[in-house]
Design an enzyme around this catalytic site. Structure first.
Site, PDB file in Angstrom:
ATOM      1  N   GLU A 294       0.827  -1.219   0.000  1.00 45.19           N
ATOM      2  CA  GLU A 294       0.000   0.000   0.000  1.00 45.19           C
ATOM      3  C   GLU A 294       0.853   1.258   0.000  1.00 45.19           C
ATOM      4  O   GLU A 294       0.441   2.292  -0.506  1.00 45.19           O
ATOM      5  CB  GLU A 294      -0.923   0.023   1.237  1.00 45.19           C
ATOM      6  CG  GLU A 294      -2.234  -0.691   0.981  1.00 45.19           C
ATOM      7  CD  GLU A 294      -3.274  -0.449   2.073  1.00 45.19           C
ATOM      8  OE1 GLU A 294      -4.306  -1.123   2.017  1.00 45.19           O
ATOM      9  OE2 GLU A 294      -3.080   0.386   2.985  1.00 45.19           O
ATOM     10  N   HIS A 323       9.553 -26.375   1.046  1.00 46.50           N
ATOM     11  CA  HIS A 323       8.943 -27.505   0.344  1.00 46.50           C
ATOM     12  C   HIS A 323       7.790 -27.033  -0.529  1.00 46.50           C
ATOM     13  O   HIS A 323       6.888 -27.807  -0.836  1.00 46.50           O
ATOM     14  CB  HIS A 323       8.487 -28.550   1.365  1.00 46.50           C
ATOM     15  CG  HIS A 323       9.626 -28.989   2.224  1.00 46.50           C
ATOM     16  ND1 HIS A 323      10.423 -30.069   1.896  1.00 46.50           N
ATOM     17  CD2 HIS A 323      10.156 -28.455   3.358  1.00 46.50           C
ATOM     18  CE1 HIS A 323      11.373 -30.191   2.817  1.00 46.50           C
ATOM     19  NE2 HIS A 323      11.234 -29.218   3.710  1.00 46.50           N
ATOM     20  N   LYS A 436     -13.130   1.185  -1.757  1.00 45.40           N
ATOM     21  CA  LYS A 436     -14.044   1.470  -0.630  1.00 45.40           C
ATOM     22  C   LYS A 436     -15.247   2.261  -1.146  1.00 45.40           C
ATOM     23  O   LYS A 436     -16.394   1.978  -0.808  1.00 45.40           O
ATOM     24  CB  LYS A 436     -13.332   2.316   0.442  1.00 45.40           C
ATOM     25  CG  LYS A 436     -12.462   1.546   1.403  1.00 45.40           C
ATOM     26  CD  LYS A 436     -12.023   2.478   2.549  1.00 45.40           C
ATOM     27  CE  LYS A 436     -11.150   1.779   3.563  1.00 45.40           C
ATOM     28  NZ  LYS A 436     -10.807   2.583   4.728  1.00 45.40           N
TER      29      LYS A 436
HETATM   30  O1  PA5 Z   1      -3.316   1.304   5.937  1.00 42.89           O
HETATM   31  C1  PA5 Z   1      -4.400   1.779   5.691  1.00 42.89           C
HETATM   32  O2  PA5 Z   1      -4.610   3.005   5.709  1.00 42.89           O
HETATM   33  C2  PA5 Z   1      -5.585   0.892   5.361  1.00 42.89           C
HETATM   34  O3  PA5 Z   1      -5.198  -0.431   5.216  1.00 42.89           O
HETATM   35  C3  PA5 Z   1      -6.631   0.975   6.480  1.00 42.89           C
HETATM   36  O4  PA5 Z   1      -6.027   0.608   7.690  1.00 42.89           O
HETATM   37  C4  PA5 Z   1      -7.815   0.080   6.202  1.00 42.89           C
HETATM   38  O5  PA5 Z   1      -8.379   0.399   4.962  1.00 42.89           O
HETATM   39  C5  PA5 Z   1      -8.870   0.224   7.286  1.00 42.89           C
HETATM   40  O6  PA5 Z   1      -9.245   1.564   7.405  1.00 42.89           O
HETATM   41  P1  PA5 Z   1      -9.958   2.115   8.708  1.00 42.89           P
HETATM   42  O7  PA5 Z   1      -9.003   1.989   9.860  1.00 42.89           O
HETATM   43  O8  PA5 Z   1     -10.293   3.525   8.402  1.00 42.89           O
HETATM   44  O9  PA5 Z   1     -11.171   1.277   8.928  1.00 42.89           O
END
Ligand code: PA5
Length: 461
Positions: A294, A323, A436
């Site tokens: 990400e 393995h 989202k």
């Molecule tokens: O790293 C990030 O920003 C995302 O992976 C969020 O943690 C994830 O989408 C969950 O978002 P939220 O904490 O707003 O529910």
């Protein structure tokens, strides 16, 4: 301190075609690395830079409040149920799997030192949720709902199901079984928590989900199951001090960031495999995969140019995946760099008894499983190097709170430095936000009507 051994990425070991001339590269990049580290440390307190995670080793106030809350609820619950997804769950899963005794939830209460069991619900599979809720006594379960945005559909839908069931069971008292971790003022969960009067903790400003493990996001569940959060924070602090060093020769996060960057951009090794030789560290790979993917997988650079960069992270587990995946890593495409994590001293020393005389297995008798797993880690690293495959080893003296938090923090700083080398915004996630928003549209959230029509057409149902 944890250590990094990068010998097996050098051209002396794996040859000029795939290896790096480390001395030349480190010296050439030293000024750039120095300015990146100085700049990150200068910018970290500025609002909007998303670098507040660099201050989490110094967060005594949160640690104090979390410990106070954990002491207050001690003995009241048999289960902790964490609701969250992505950065709101992966760090918690990785740390609890590493630091709690293996098979924690199957142990007796006394073997758990009277601490509760812990469950993370980070998906929305109806069968899984239903099975878990049928199994847990919700009256004796503390639910920690974690969402920074306060609106993530997966987390909020889980929460709505569980809150409803709890309220039916407990009436107004259900509130005592909920602790919410979210933004200090914005978001739907914050609004609900304020209205309903839940205990809350704050995801600090400018700390993104995947960098939030040492904020209340991680500290609350850790403290609730008896993990020493002082040790965790101490490990972060020690590593932060070490990584303030602007000299690449002395900064392991900068070294690993540069090695990965050069392996990708100069040698075409754009796949980064994380392979701990320890089952307790298995989920560190899941956390790393999210952090790396990400943060570094981006369409545009800081100047708005389309670059479509990002090394692809892959998870593996030693010795199990010797393995499964190692055949490919040894002989497949020259496109991977393997990160091993090696544990020097396990908590348990397990002898292999001398029970068979037959050649073929008698060499094992009298040795320990500890020697075997580390021999396998070492031999796999050497075998890969023989096949001219770049690999590095991060060594942890032990799996404990202090060294584990050093590892996590080191990987966070490494990611931030790599992001600067790629010249991208490490801390946004437009690709995640898009999915989202599409979900909101498909599920009929107000304000997303137009997207809903286009989407329905595209899906073709
Ligand atoms: O790293 C990030 O920003 C995302 O992976 C969020 O943690 C994830 O989408 C969950 O978002 P939220 O904490 O707003 O529910």
């Amino acid at each position: 301190m944890i250590k990094l051994n990068y010998k097996n990425v050098t051209e002396q070991v794996i040859g000029e075609q795939y290896g790096l001339n480390i001395e030349k590269e480190f010296n050439e990049y030293a000024p750039k690395i120095q300015s990146i580290i100085m700049d990150l440390n200068l910018r970290k307190d500025k609002p909007g830079q998303w670098l507040q995670w660099m201050n989490l080793g110094y967060n005594e106030e949160t640690v104090w409040y979390v410990k106070e809350y954990a002491a207050m609820v001690e003995g009241r619950f048999d289960n902790i149920l964490v609701l969250g997804i992505g950065g709101s769950a992966l760090g918690g899963i990785a740390v609890t799997e590493a630091l709690l005794k293996p098979y924690w939830n199957l142990l007796s209460t006394s073997d758990r030192g009277n601490q509760p069991r812990i469950f993370f619900l980070d998906n929305i599979d109806p069968d899984q949720i239903n099975a878990l809720l049928n199994m847990l006594d919700l009256r004796r379960t503390l639910v920690n709902v974690i969402t920074k945005s306060g609106s993530t559909a997966e987390t909020m839908s889980q929460f709505m199901i569980i809150k409803d069931r709890m309220q039916q069971l407990l009436g107004d008292d259900y509130r005592k079984n909920i602790v919410a971790t979210t933004d200090k003022q914005s978001g739907i969960l914050r609004q609900i928590a304020n209205e309903e009067g839940y205990k809350t903790f704050v995801v600090p400003d400018d700390v993104g989900g995947r960098f939030s493990v040492f904020s209340a996001v991680g500290l609350v569940p850790f403290a609730l199951v008896g993990i020493d959060i002082d040790e965790i924070v101490e490990g972060v602090k020690i590593m932060d001090l070490a990584l303030k060093n602007t000299d690449i020769w002395k900064n392991i996060a900068a070294q690993n960031a540069l090695i990965h960057y050069l392996m990708d951009t100069k040698k075409g090794h754009y796949l980064s495999v994380m392979m701990p030789y320890s089952s307790r560290l298995k989920y560190v790979s899941d956390w790393y995969v999210q952090l790396w993917a990400e943060s570094l997988g981006k369409e545009v650079d800081k100047n708005g140019n389309v670059v479509n960069v990002g090394p692809t992270p892959i998870k593996a587990l030693g010795a199990t995946d010797q393995h499964s995946q190692i055949q490919l890593y040894n002989e497949g495409k020259h496109d991977k760099i393997i990160n091993f994590i090696r544990v020097e001293e396990f908590d348990t020393h397990l002898e292999i008894p001398k029970i068979f005389d037959c050649t073929g297995v008698n060499y094992l008798g009298g040795k320990s499983i500890n020697e075997l797993i580390n021999a396998e880690a070492d031999s796999t690293a050497v075998a890969l190097a023989d096949f001219k495959r770049p690999n590095l080893t991060i060594s942890l003296p032990k799996v404990n709170a202090y060294y584990l938090s050093q590892l996590f923090y080191m990987l966070e700083v490494q990611t931030a430095i790599a992001g600067e080398l790629y010249n991208i915004n490490t801390f946004n996630q437009p690709g995640v936000e898009q999915a989202k928003n599409y979900t909101y549209a498909l599920m009929g959230r107000a304000g997303y009507e137009e997207s809903r029509e286009t989407l329905t057409c595209k899906i073709g149902r």
